[in-house]
Design an enzyme around this catalytic site. Structure first.
Site, PDB file in Angstrom:
ATOM      1  N   ASN A 110      16.683 -43.034 -19.488  1.00  0.00           N
ATOM      2  CA  ASN A 110      16.737 -44.706 -19.569  1.00  0.00           C
ATOM      3  C   ASN A 110      14.441 -45.237 -19.743  1.00  0.00           C
ATOM      4  O   ASN A 110      14.323 -44.073 -18.877  1.00  0.00           O
ATOM      5  CB  ASN A 110      16.447 -44.693 -17.736  1.00  0.00           C
ATOM      6  N   HIS A 112      12.070 -46.995 -18.237  1.00  0.00           N
ATOM      7  CA  HIS A 112      11.497 -48.146 -17.308  1.00  0.00           C
ATOM      8  C   HIS A 112      10.099 -48.558 -17.078  1.00  0.00           C
ATOM      9  O   HIS A 112       9.238 -47.729 -17.261  1.00  0.00           O
ATOM     10  CB  HIS A 112      11.846 -47.416 -15.322  1.00  0.00           C
ATOM     11  N   SER A 139       7.907 -45.359 -18.320  1.00  0.00           N
ATOM     12  CA  SER A 139       8.186 -43.805 -17.266  1.00  0.00           C
ATOM     13  C   SER A 139       9.582 -43.880 -18.277  1.00  0.00           C
ATOM     14  O   SER A 139      10.447 -44.737 -18.499  1.00  0.00           O
ATOM     15  CB  SER A 139       8.634 -44.281 -16.297  1.00  0.00           C
ATOM     16  N   ASP A 148      15.955 -46.045 -10.302  1.00  0.00           N
ATOM     17  CA  ASP A 148      15.268 -45.685 -11.157  1.00  0.00           C
ATOM     18  C   ASP A 148      14.455 -44.403 -10.479  1.00  0.00           C
ATOM     19  O   ASP A 148      13.020 -44.296 -10.446  1.00  0.00           O
ATOM     20  CB  ASP A 148      13.752 -46.719 -10.987  1.00  0.00           C
TER      21      ASP A 148
HETATM   22  C1  GAR Z   1      12.427 -52.973 -21.937  1.00  0.00           C
HETATM   23  O1  GAR Z   1      11.374 -53.117 -21.027  1.00  0.00           O
HETATM   24  C2  GAR Z   1      12.499 -51.739 -20.417  1.00  0.00           C
HETATM   25  O2  GAR Z   1      11.695 -50.717 -19.999  1.00  0.00           O
HETATM   26  C3  GAR Z   1      13.212 -52.659 -19.693  1.00  0.00           C
HETATM   27  O3  GAR Z   1      13.843 -53.887 -19.972  1.00  0.00           O
HETATM   28  C4  GAR Z   1      13.162 -54.113 -21.476  1.00  0.00           C
HETATM   29  C5  GAR Z   1      14.462 -54.065 -22.394  1.00  0.00           C
HETATM   30  O4  GAR Z   1      13.871 -53.867 -23.729  1.00  0.00           O
HETATM   31  N1  GAR Z   1      14.070 -51.505 -18.637  1.00  0.00           N
HETATM   32  C6  GAR Z   1      13.967 -51.542 -17.424  1.00  0.00           C
HETATM   33  O5  GAR Z   1      13.457 -52.906 -16.953  1.00  0.00           O
HETATM   34  C7  GAR Z   1      15.072 -51.574 -16.861  1.00  0.00           C
HETATM   35  N2  GAR Z   1      15.558 -50.920 -15.464  1.00  0.00           N
HETATM   36  P1  GAR Z   1      13.972 -54.733 -25.064  1.00  0.00           P
HETATM   37  O6  GAR Z   1      15.471 -55.048 -24.999  1.00  0.00           O
HETATM   38  O7  GAR Z   1      13.428 -55.032 -26.261  1.00  0.00           O
HETATM   39  O8  GAR Z   1      14.181 -52.911 -25.295  1.00  0.00           O
END
Ligand code: GAR
Length: 220
Positions: A110, A112, A139, A148
């Site tokens: 994942n 995060h 991360s 997480d």
């Molecule tokens: C990203 O910033 C990712 O790190 C976060 O969601 C966004 C997805 O963007 N993930 C989380 O918060 C998971 N807990 P994307 O759809 O443009 O890749």
């Protein structure tokens, strides 16, 4: 030559991290095969990106299931049909049931947007600003039943500057996420990373702290 790593991507939204994976493969930096892009949201942009790239998609609506656990078991049963070697959560905004995760231990990662173990969960940019942190980051970690909370493989950091807002931080961090995630996936595809009983091994040696993305590569 061994066959390329088979990857299923799970995402709930815009899919820019998935797009970064696709772009890395286009550039020849990622020898993988995307076997599925799955989402909990029928209108997620990530699905259109996958369809344009000719990658099979799957949508499963949580509202069609009475319990979260039922949904998660059904979702991962469907994903298993595509026989992925690795599942990449790229903006998948759901907590996953521990029983559904079990068969995928060490095979699911994942991304995060925080320097874990700081700021698990939501609103990570806001929380880093509120805490007065000097740096923030993202991360990539192996997924366990703890939200997480799985072993962290690699991180990228950025300095928080005076005047930064939630939006400016998110805007500066996202392009770094787009480098970090493909770099980690490439290491897994190249058999350089694995999760064992003792922890994460990188190039055959246990990691004592997460790898750092710096100077265009992952370093110990
Ligand atoms: C990203 O910033 C990712 O790190 C976060 O969601 C966004 C997805 O963007 N993930 C989380 O918060 C998971 N807990 P994307 O759809 O443009 O890749």
């Amino acid at each position: 030559m061994s066959s390329p790593l088979r990857i299923a991507v799970l995402a709930s939204g815009r899919g820019s991290n998935f797009a970064a994976l696709l772009a890395a493969r286009e550039r020849g930096e990622l020898a993988v095969e995307f076997v599925l892009v799955a989402s909990d949201k029928a209108d997620a942009t990530v699905l259109a990106l996958a369809q344009t790239a000719g990658i099979p998609t799957l949508v499963l609506n949580p509202r069609d299931y009475a319990e979260r656990r039922d949904y998660d078991i059904a979702l991962f049963d469907r994903i298993a049909v595509s026989k992925p070697d690795l599942i990449v959560l790229a903006g998948f905004m759901r907590i996953i049931d521990g029983d559904a995760l079990k068969p995928w231990a060490g095979k699911m990662i994942n991304i995060h947007p925080s320097l874990l173990p700081k700021y698990r969960g939501m609103h990570t940019h806001r929380r880093a600003l509120k805490a007065g942190d000097a740096e923030h980051g993202a991360s990539v970690h192996y997924v366990t039943a703890e939200l997480d909370g799985g072993p962290v493989i690699a991180q990228v950091t950025l300095a928080i500057e005076s005047g930064d807002t939630e939006d400016t931080l998110a805007g500066k961090l996202l392009p770094l996420e787009h480098r970090l995630l493909p770099a980690v996936v490439a290491c897994i595809a190249d058999d350089r990373l694995a999760l064992g009983d003792q922890g994460i091994a990188f190039d055959g040696e246990l990691l004592r702290k997460p790898l750092l993305w710096t100077g265009g590569k992952l370093v110990r």
